[in-house]
Write an enzyme that holds these catalytic residues in place. Structure first.
Site, PDB file in Angstrom:
ATOM      1  N   TYR A  30      -0.073   5.834   7.053  1.00 23.13           N
ATOM      2  CA  TYR A  30       1.231   6.164   7.643  1.00 23.13           C
ATOM      3  C   TYR A  30       2.003   7.071   6.699  1.00 23.13           C
ATOM      4  CZ  TYR A  30       4.892   5.363  11.117  1.00 23.13           C
ATOM      5  OH  TYR A  30       5.800   5.520  12.139  1.00 23.13           O
ATOM      6  N   GLY A  31       1.269   8.036   6.127  1.00 21.12           N
ATOM      7  CA  GLY A  31       1.897   9.009   5.247  1.00 21.12           C
ATOM      8  C   GLY A  31       2.389  10.210   6.029  1.00 21.12           C
ATOM      9  N   ARG A  53      -2.844  -1.707   4.911  1.00 24.40           N
ATOM     10  CA  ARG A  53      -3.071  -2.920   4.124  1.00 24.40           C
ATOM     11  C   ARG A  53      -1.870  -3.868   4.279  1.00 24.40           C
ATOM     12  NH1 ARG A  53      -2.145  -1.621  -0.556  1.00 24.40           N
ATOM     13  NH2 ARG A  53      -1.608   0.567  -0.226  1.00 24.40           N
ATOM     14  N   SER A  56       0.906  -2.917   2.076  1.00 23.11           N
ATOM     15  CA  SER A  56       1.390  -1.535   2.162  1.00 23.11           C
ATOM     16  C   SER A  56       2.906  -1.474   2.298  1.00 23.11           C
ATOM     17  CB  SER A  56       0.752  -0.833   3.363  1.00 23.11           C
ATOM     18  OG  SER A  56       1.356   0.419   3.580  1.00 23.11           O
ATOM     19  N   SER A  58       4.355   0.884   3.649  1.00 24.65           N
ATOM     20  CA  SER A  58       4.648   1.611   4.889  1.00 24.65           C
ATOM     21  C   SER A  58       4.667   0.722   6.126  1.00 24.65           C
ATOM     22  CB  SER A  58       3.608   2.718   5.101  1.00 24.65           C
ATOM     23  OG  SER A  58       3.634   3.650   4.052  1.00 24.65           O
ATOM     24  N   HIS A 112      -9.230  16.544   7.924  1.00 19.69           N
ATOM     25  CA  HIS A 112      -9.806  17.427   6.908  1.00 19.69           C
ATOM     26  C   HIS A 112     -11.242  16.970   6.703  1.00 19.69           C
ATOM     27  CE1 HIS A 112     -10.238  20.044   3.516  1.00 19.69           C
ATOM     28  NE2 HIS A 112     -10.188  19.099   2.604  1.00 19.69           N
ATOM     29  N   GLU A 235      12.908  34.875  -5.332  1.00 18.77           N
ATOM     30  CA  GLU A 235      12.798  35.861  -4.264  1.00 18.77           C
ATOM     31  C   GLU A 235      11.467  35.790  -3.523  1.00 18.77           C
ATOM     32  OE1 GLU A 235      14.027  39.826  -5.079  1.00 18.77           O
ATOM     33  OE2 GLU A 235      15.656  39.207  -6.412  1.00 18.77           O
TER      34      GLU A 235
END
Length: 341
Positions: A30-31, A53, A56, A58, A112, A235
């Site tokens: 849950y990132g 977990r 966790s 989260s 990924h 810039e």
């Protein structure tokens, strides 16, 4: 050379949503991407369970967002589509914990392809292995979805055990909002190798090193660190924004003729093409992957050293001071993405 696309691009009208309507999706993590994709799926009417977990940090956030939460193993056992959205470095261990919950015909999905392409995860032959990769940070995946828009994405099929893997991946991509903007078909190999090369040679490694060396060159020549910071770092955003909006010519058309001539005639002097080819070769032959895997197994000694040196660089101290002095109003764009879990 051709001006036509060399790959297929898909939009909402190309998708058959029935391929995901009756499926349960387990989002593991849950990132940055996990929270965005889980919420978008839920808003699209997909049955979602978040795998985290018990310890966790989260879990509370996911529950407050109205999502069901279970352990990764329980979520995977319940789901038909298991989406790996934890960091690459912990995915093999997570896969070991959930492998028994994958049934024939299930889908193991990634954002990924590192662990599949480099053989760190080897799923059984009776499951589909796919990729749906939004090409944007998670907070923008969520924000654009809420606005009725979307971020571009990639899809790939590594293993099609059911014959439906591609259609299901497209349906998932639509549910998270990617086909609103457009989804490109690729392969795990192409996604991984181009992504790693782009990060190392251009987007992360190349740009930051060029900025640092430019800063150092000016400071060593006696110019003030503040001027060096503005010219070599501050810039940069203005230039990149112009390129993003309309390509190189939009940028060249917007800067002065002096800047354009200087850039066109001097830019090649700072680019090492042979070095870029060496970086790409190390990605293609797995040398970088083996190095990164070994680095994590050794508790990241080199990573910590490089990161510490980066943090201690003078450009960081100068930038921190200047950002406090000037009223850059970026509050509307600031978003702290949660750590991947």
């Amino acid at each position: 050379m051709t001006d036509e696309f060399t790959t297929d691009v898909h939009y909402d009208d190309d998708v058959d949503e029935s391929y995901i309507e009756d499926r349960t999706v387990a989002v593991l993590g849950y990132g940055s991407q996990g929270h965005a994709q889980a919420q978008n799926l839920d808003d699209s009417g997909v049955d979602v369970v978040v795998g985290l977990r018990n310890s966790s940090s989260s879990r509370a956030a996911a529950e407050e967002d109205g999502l069901r939460v279970a352990t990764p193993a329980s979520a995977a056992a319940e789901a038909d589509i298991i989406v790996m959205l934890v960091p690459d470095t912990v995915q093999p261990a997570v896969y070991d914990a959930i492998e028994d919950g994958l049934d024939a015909g299930d889908t193991l999905q990634f954002a990924h392809g590192f662990n599949i392409h480099y053989g760190q995860i080897e799923p059984s032959e009776d499951v589909d292995v796919t990729m749906v990769a939004p090409k944007s940070p998670g907070h923008l995946v969520r924000r654009t979805y809420e606005r009725g828009e979307g971020t571009p994405g990639l899809i790939a099929v590594e293993q099609d055990a059911t014959g439906d893997a591609r259609q299901e991946a497209l349906a998932y991509a639509k549910a998270v909002g990617c086909t609103r903007a457009g989804v490109i078909e690729t392969t795990f190999q192409e996604e991984v190798e181009t992504d790693l090369f782009g990060e190392q040679a251009v987007l992360c490694g190349g740009v930051t090193e060029m900025v640092k060396v430019g800063f150092e060159t000016l400071v060593d020549a006696g110019y003030s660190p503040e001027m060096a910071y503005f010219e070599c770092l501050n810039e940069l955003k203005l230039i990149v924004d112009l390129m993003y909006e309309g390509g190189h010519m939009e940028m060249w058309n917007s800067v002065s003729d002096t800047a354009e001539y200087g850039g066109l005639t001097r830019g090649e002097e700072v680019i090492d093409r042979e070095g870029m080819e060496t970086i790409l070769e190390a990605v293609q032959n797995g040398e970088f992957a083996r190095e990164w895997i070994a680095e994590n197994q050794a508790n990241r000694p080199a990573y910590k050293q490089y990161r510490g040196a980066e943090q201690d660089h003078e450009i960081e101290r100068v930038g921190a001071r200047l950002r406090e002095l000037f009223a850059w109003d970026e509050a509307a764009d600031k978003h702290e993405a949660p750590a991947d879990d």
